[in-house]
Design a protein around this motif. Structure first.
Motif, PDB file in Angstrom:
ATOM      1  N   GLU A   1      18.510  -7.638  16.703  1.00  0.00           N
ATOM      2  CA  GLU A   1      17.860  -8.911  17.033  1.00  0.00           C
ATOM      3  C   GLU A   1      16.348  -8.716  17.023  1.00  0.00           C
ATOM      4  O   GLU A   1      15.813  -7.889  17.738  1.00  0.00           O
ATOM      5  CB  GLU A   1      18.303  -9.379  18.426  1.00  0.00           C
ATOM      6  N   PHE A   2      15.687  -9.473  16.199  1.00  0.00           N
ATOM      7  CA  PHE A   2      14.223  -9.427  16.192  1.00  0.00           C
ATOM      8  C   PHE A   2      13.697 -10.758  15.715  1.00  0.00           C
ATOM      9  O   PHE A   2      14.445 -11.631  15.281  1.00  0.00           O
ATOM     10  CB  PHE A   2      13.679  -8.264  15.352  1.00  0.00           C
ATOM     11  N   ASN A   3      12.394 -10.928  15.817  1.00  0.00           N
ATOM     12  CA  ASN A   3      11.792 -12.221  15.530  1.00  0.00           C
ATOM     13  C   ASN A   3      10.868 -12.165  14.309  1.00  0.00           C
ATOM     14  O   ASN A   3      10.692 -11.114  13.697  1.00  0.00           O
ATOM     15  CB  ASN A   3      11.031 -12.732  16.756  1.00  0.00           C
ATOM     16  N   GLU A   4      10.294 -13.292  14.020  1.00  0.00           N
ATOM     17  CA  GLU A   4       9.394 -13.422  12.870  1.00  0.00           C
ATOM     18  C   GLU A   4       8.169 -12.505  13.012  1.00  0.00           C
ATOM     19  O   GLU A   4       7.651 -12.003  12.026  1.00  0.00           O
ATOM     20  CB  GLU A   4       8.949 -14.882  12.733  1.00  0.00           C
ATOM     21  N   GLN A   5       7.731 -12.267  14.251  1.00  0.00           N
ATOM     22  CA  GLN A   5       6.570 -11.407  14.476  1.00  0.00           C
ATOM     23  C   GLN A   5       6.857  -9.975  14.022  1.00  0.00           C
ATOM     24  O   GLN A   5       6.025  -9.332  13.386  1.00  0.00           O
ATOM     25  CB  GLN A   5       6.176 -11.429  15.952  1.00  0.00           C
ATOM     26  N   ARG A   6       8.010  -9.465  14.332  1.00  0.00           N
ATOM     27  CA  ARG A   6       8.383  -8.104  13.911  1.00  0.00           C
ATOM     28  C   ARG A   6       8.500  -8.025  12.386  1.00  0.00           C
ATOM     29  O   ARG A   6       8.074  -7.056  11.772  1.00  0.00           O
ATOM     30  CB  ARG A   6       9.692  -7.693  14.568  1.00  0.00           C
ATOM     31  N   LEU A   7       9.043  -9.079  11.782  1.00  0.00           N
ATOM     32  CA  LEU A   7       9.144  -9.141  10.332  1.00  0.00           C
ATOM     33  C   LEU A   7       7.750  -9.200   9.698  1.00  0.00           C
ATOM     34  O   LEU A   7       7.475  -8.514   8.715  1.00  0.00           O
ATOM     35  CB  LEU A   7       9.982 -10.353   9.921  1.00  0.00           C
ATOM     36  N   SER A   8       6.847  -9.964  10.289  1.00  0.00           N
ATOM     37  CA  SER A   8       5.468 -10.048   9.785  1.00  0.00           C
ATOM     38  C   SER A   8       4.761  -8.697   9.881  1.00  0.00           C
ATOM     39  O   SER A   8       4.011  -8.313   8.989  1.00  0.00           O
ATOM     40  CB  SER A   8       4.667 -11.090  10.565  1.00  0.00           C
ATOM     41  N   GLY A   9       5.023  -7.995  10.976  1.00  0.00           N
ATOM     42  CA  GLY A   9       4.439  -6.666  11.138  1.00  0.00           C
ATOM     43  C   GLY A   9       4.922  -5.699  10.068  1.00  0.00           C
ATOM     44  O   GLY A   9       4.146  -4.907   9.519  1.00  0.00           O
ATOM     45  N   ALA A  10       6.204  -5.766   9.751  1.00  0.00           N
ATOM     46  CA  ALA A  10       6.765  -4.900   8.708  1.00  0.00           C
ATOM     47  C   ALA A  10       6.155  -5.245   7.359  1.00  0.00           C
ATOM     48  O   ALA A  10       5.790  -4.352   6.580  1.00  0.00           O
ATOM     49  CB  ALA A  10       8.288  -5.057   8.659  1.00  0.00           C
ATOM     50  N   ARG A  11       6.002  -6.537   7.079  1.00  0.00           N
ATOM     51  CA  ARG A  11       5.385  -6.954   5.813  1.00  0.00           C
ATOM     52  C   ARG A  11       3.939  -6.481   5.728  1.00  0.00           C
ATOM     53  O   ARG A  11       3.489  -6.038   4.674  1.00  0.00           O
ATOM     54  CB  ARG A  11       5.451  -8.470   5.669  1.00  0.00           C
ATOM     55  N   TYR A  12       3.226  -6.587   6.833  1.00  0.00           N
ATOM     56  CA  TYR A  12       1.831  -6.134   6.859  1.00  0.00           C
ATOM     57  C   TYR A  12       1.748  -4.640   6.545  1.00  0.00           C
ATOM     58  O   TYR A  12       0.922  -4.218   5.734  1.00  0.00           O
ATOM     59  CB  TYR A  12       1.199  -6.439   8.216  1.00  0.00           C
ATOM     60  N   MET A  13       2.608  -3.852   7.159  1.00  0.00           N
ATOM     61  CA  MET A  13       2.600  -2.408   6.917  1.00  0.00           C
ATOM     62  C   MET A  13       2.998  -2.098   5.468  1.00  0.00           C
ATOM     63  O   MET A  13       2.442  -1.187   4.855  1.00  0.00           O
ATOM     64  CB  MET A  13       3.535  -1.694   7.896  1.00  0.00           C
ATOM     65  N   ASP A  14       3.938  -2.853   4.918  1.00  0.00           N
ATOM     66  CA  ASP A  14       4.324  -2.666   3.515  1.00  0.00           C
ATOM     67  C   ASP A  14       3.161  -2.999   2.584  1.00  0.00           C
ATOM     68  O   ASP A  14       2.923  -2.293   1.592  1.00  0.00           O
ATOM     69  CB  ASP A  14       5.539  -3.531   3.161  1.00  0.00           C
ATOM     70  N   GLU A  15       2.427  -4.067   2.890  1.00  0.00           N
ATOM     71  CA  GLU A  15       1.266  -4.437   2.076  1.00  0.00           C
ATOM     72  C   GLU A  15       0.177  -3.369   2.161  1.00  0.00           C
ATOM     73  O   GLU A  15      -0.450  -3.028   1.159  1.00  0.00           O
ATOM     74  CB  GLU A  15       0.714  -5.787   2.524  1.00  0.00           C
ATOM     75  N   LYS A  16      -0.034  -2.859   3.366  1.00  0.00           N
ATOM     76  CA  LYS A  16      -1.030  -1.804   3.563  1.00  0.00           C
ATOM     77  C   LYS A  16      -0.648  -0.553   2.773  1.00  0.00           C
ATOM     78  O   LYS A  16      -1.488   0.074   2.124  1.00  0.00           O
ATOM     79  CB  LYS A  16      -1.158  -1.489   5.049  1.00  0.00           C
ATOM     80  N   GLU A  17       0.634  -0.208   2.806  1.00  0.00           N
ATOM     81  CA  GLU A  17       1.119   0.950   2.058  1.00  0.00           C
ATOM     82  C   GLU A  17       0.902   0.746   0.554  1.00  0.00           C
ATOM     83  O   GLU A  17       0.508   1.662  -0.166  1.00  0.00           O
ATOM     84  CB  GLU A  17       2.596   1.175   2.350  1.00  0.00           C
ATOM     85  N   GLN A  18       1.122  -0.472   0.090  1.00  0.00           N
ATOM     86  CA  GLN A  18       0.931  -0.773  -1.326  1.00  0.00           C
ATOM     87  C   GLN A  18      -0.542  -0.636  -1.717  1.00  0.00           C
ATOM     88  O   GLN A  18      -0.860  -0.074  -2.759  1.00  0.00           O
ATOM     89  CB  GLN A  18       1.427  -2.184  -1.629  1.00  0.00           C
ATOM     90  N   GLU A  19      -1.435  -1.118  -0.879  1.00  0.00           N
ATOM     91  CA  GLU A  19      -2.869  -0.990  -1.150  1.00  0.00           C
ATOM     92  C   GLU A  19      -3.291   0.481  -1.209  1.00  0.00           C
ATOM     93  O   GLU A  19      -4.055   0.879  -2.087  1.00  0.00           O
ATOM     94  CB  GLU A  19      -3.675  -1.726  -0.081  1.00  0.00           C
ATOM     95  N   GLU A  20      -2.795   1.270  -0.262  1.00  0.00           N
ATOM     96  CA  GLU A  20      -3.109   2.698  -0.245  1.00  0.00           C
ATOM     97  C   GLU A  20      -2.590   3.385  -1.497  1.00  0.00           C
ATOM     98  O   GLU A  20      -3.269   4.236  -2.077  1.00  0.00           O
ATOM     99  CB  GLU A  20      -2.520   3.355   1.007  1.00  0.00           C
ATOM    100  N   PHE A  21      -1.379   3.023  -1.908  1.00  0.00           N
ATOM    101  CA  PHE A  21      -0.827   3.599  -3.131  1.00  0.00           C
ATOM    102  C   PHE A  21      -1.721   3.282  -4.325  1.00  0.00           C
ATOM    103  O   PHE A  21      -2.021   4.169  -5.134  1.00  0.00           O
ATOM    104  CB  PHE A  21       0.596   3.083  -3.400  1.00  0.00           C
ATOM    105  N   LEU A  22      -2.110   2.027  -4.460  1.00  0.00           N
ATOM    106  CA  LEU A  22      -2.912   1.631  -5.620  1.00  0.00           C
ATOM    107  C   LEU A  22      -4.253   2.365  -5.649  1.00  0.00           C
ATOM    108  O   LEU A  22      -4.712   2.785  -6.709  1.00  0.00           O
ATOM    109  CB  LEU A  22      -3.110   0.114  -5.637  1.00  0.00           C
ATOM    110  N   GLN A  23      -4.875   2.562  -4.485  1.00  0.00           N
ATOM    111  CA  GLN A  23      -6.123   3.332  -4.427  1.00  0.00           C
ATOM    112  C   GLN A  23      -5.889   4.776  -4.857  1.00  0.00           C
ATOM    113  O   GLN A  23      -6.636   5.328  -5.661  1.00  0.00           O
ATOM    114  CB  GLN A  23      -6.715   3.290  -3.020  1.00  0.00           C
ATOM    115  N   THR A  24      -4.856   5.387  -4.326  1.00  0.00           N
ATOM    116  CA  THR A  24      -4.527   6.765  -4.671  1.00  0.00           C
ATOM    117  C   THR A  24      -4.180   6.886  -6.148  1.00  0.00           C
ATOM    118  O   THR A  24      -4.613   7.822  -6.828  1.00  0.00           O
ATOM    119  CB  THR A  24      -3.342   7.265  -3.820  1.00  0.00           C
ATOM    120  N   PHE A  25      -3.425   5.936  -6.656  1.00  0.00           N
ATOM    121  CA  PHE A  25      -3.001   5.956  -8.051  1.00  0.00           C
ATOM    122  C   PHE A  25      -4.201   5.844  -8.990  1.00  0.00           C
ATOM    123  O   PHE A  25      -4.311   6.594  -9.958  1.00  0.00           O
ATOM    124  CB  PHE A  25      -2.000   4.825  -8.310  1.00  0.00           C
TER     125      PHE A  25
END
Length: 156
Positions: free
Chosen positions: A31-55
């Motif tokens: 059981e979780f809410n939209e806030q937890r889902l938004s946090g996961a999306r934010y971390m996924d987006e951050k990870e993607q940005e870091e990957f693109l910089q490294t790449f």
């Protein structure tokens, strides 16, 4: 309450999707809410940005290679490219162009290394085995269910 998940989520959102109302997880994780889902999306987006910089940094290193670079540097760059392919496979969205670029760069680097190893049967055999292992690994990474589970577990 029903949550709307992304069509091509990142590792954290995929993990939340697996947990959502799944009896295999403890109640608090199901059981979780939209806030937890938004946090996961934010971390996924951050990870993607870091990957693109490294790449992009890695691409610059490869572009600056001289014709007579040593095998040690070539092997290190190949290893970094392999790692980038694996990371790229677990990111949100579609990154086929990055994966294709990595495959091409690895092929160029491996051709150079094979040329240096020509005449050494043991080295040639090791390179063939490594190429087979890499190709198999890359094919397994195309299988999203495997990628989703395995990459998420090893990120933390």
């Amino acid at each position: 309450m029903s949550l709307i998940f992304s069509s091509q989520p990142g590792a954290r959102e995929r993990h939340l999707k697996r947990q959502y109302q799944n009896v295999l997880f403890p109640q608090a994780q199901r059981e979780f809410n939209e806030q937890r889902l938004s946090g996961a999306r934010y971390m996924d987006e951050k990870e993607q940005e870091e990957f693109l910089q490294t790449f992009h940094s890695l691409l610059e290193q490869v572009a600056e290679l001289k014709a007579n670079e040593g095998s040690e540097l070539m092997l290190e760059l190949k290893s970094q490219l392999d790692q980038n392919y694996e990371l790229c496979s677990g990111l949100m969205g579609e990154h086929q162009s990055e994966k294709d670029a990595i495959i091409k760069l690895v092929a160029v680097i491996m051709a150079s290394i094979k040329q240096s190893a020509a005449g050494d049967p043991e080295a040639e055999h090791n390179l063939q085995e490594e190429e087979l292992a890499r190709n198999t690994h890359f094919q397994l990474l195309q299988c999203k269910r495997l990628t989703n589970s395995v990459l998420y577990l090893f990120q933390f």
